[in-house]
Design an enzyme around this catalytic site. Structure first.
Site, short mmCIF file in Angstrom:
data_model
loop_
_atom_site.label_atom_id
_atom_site.label_comp_id
_atom_site.label_asym_id
_atom_site.label_seq_id
_atom_site.Cartn_x
_atom_site.Cartn_y
_atom_site.Cartn_z
N HIS A 27 0.88 -1.17 0.00
CA HIS A 27 0.00 0.00 0.00
C HIS A 27 0.92 1.22 0.00
O HIS A 27 2.02 1.17 0.53
CB HIS A 27 -0.89 -0.02 1.24
N CYS A 117 -3.39 3.09 -5.55
CA CYS A 117 -2.74 3.94 -4.55
C CYS A 117 -1.32 4.34 -4.97
O CYS A 117 -0.87 5.45 -4.67
CB CYS A 117 -2.74 3.27 -3.18
#
Length: 188
Positions: A27, A117
């Site tokens: 992430h 992301c």
């Protein structure tokens, strides 16, 4: 400074890319100062275990959030990873932070291969979305598909040869049948 067994830079600088190692993927967030990051997260969720960047985790519309780095990271490992700096010139830190803060609260049209992301944070840092995870995913899929293609080709060739053999057998039986009929006719 150690964080879950991995050395961390204790003081990220505003504009740094933060890579968070969650099970099965990374992430990404952008550090904006004072212990805060801006990142894409499922709407209404802010804990690291739920701030996933895999498409299947997002049940609602993903949103851009400003949160404390330690909250986003949770129990996962992280590092500062400005890995594209040798390819692209980073924008000034002030511009990166302003751009990040201007997106807070906005919905994010998440697509795992084309708008995720990592795209989000690299767009903020470099002015251009960059995404290596997709390249790795395509390589992995290609690596899996090539052997499957070879197997499919071998099976197809086997089927083709099998059909050709069957056709040859039918032709041979037909030829022998004609010979039997012809030999009967010659005895009559």
């Amino acid at each position: 400074m150690e964080h879950n067994g991995t050395k961390q830079t204790p003081n990220p600088e505003p504009g740094d890319l933060i890579e968070i190692f969650q099970p099965g993927y990374q992430h990404w967030a952008i550090y904006i100062g004072n212990g805060n990051v801006v990142h894409v997260t499922p709407n209404g969720v802010g804990l690291a275990s739920s701030s996933a960047s895999s498409g299947s985790v997002f049940s609602g519309t993903p949103t851009v959030k400003k949160e404390k780095l330690n909250i986003v990271v949770g129990v996962d490992r992280y590092r500062i990873n400005n890995k594209y700096d040798h390819h692209y010139e980073p924008l000034p830190a002030k511009v990166i932070v302003e751009r990040a803060l201007s997106r807070v609260g906005q919905d994010f049209s998440y697509r795992i291969l084309s708008n995720n992301c990592e795209h989000f944070v690299t767009l903020l840092r470099y002015g251009k979305p960059v995404f290596q995870q997709a390249d790795r995913g395509v390589e992995a899929m290609s690596a899996a598909l090539v052997p499957m293609g070879v197997v499919a080709a071998v099976l197809s060739l086997g089927l083709l040869f099998s059909r050709q053999r069957q056709k040859q057998k039918v032709q041979q039986i037909w030829k022998e049948s004609l010979q039997v009929v012809a030999s009967r006719d010659s005895f009559s």
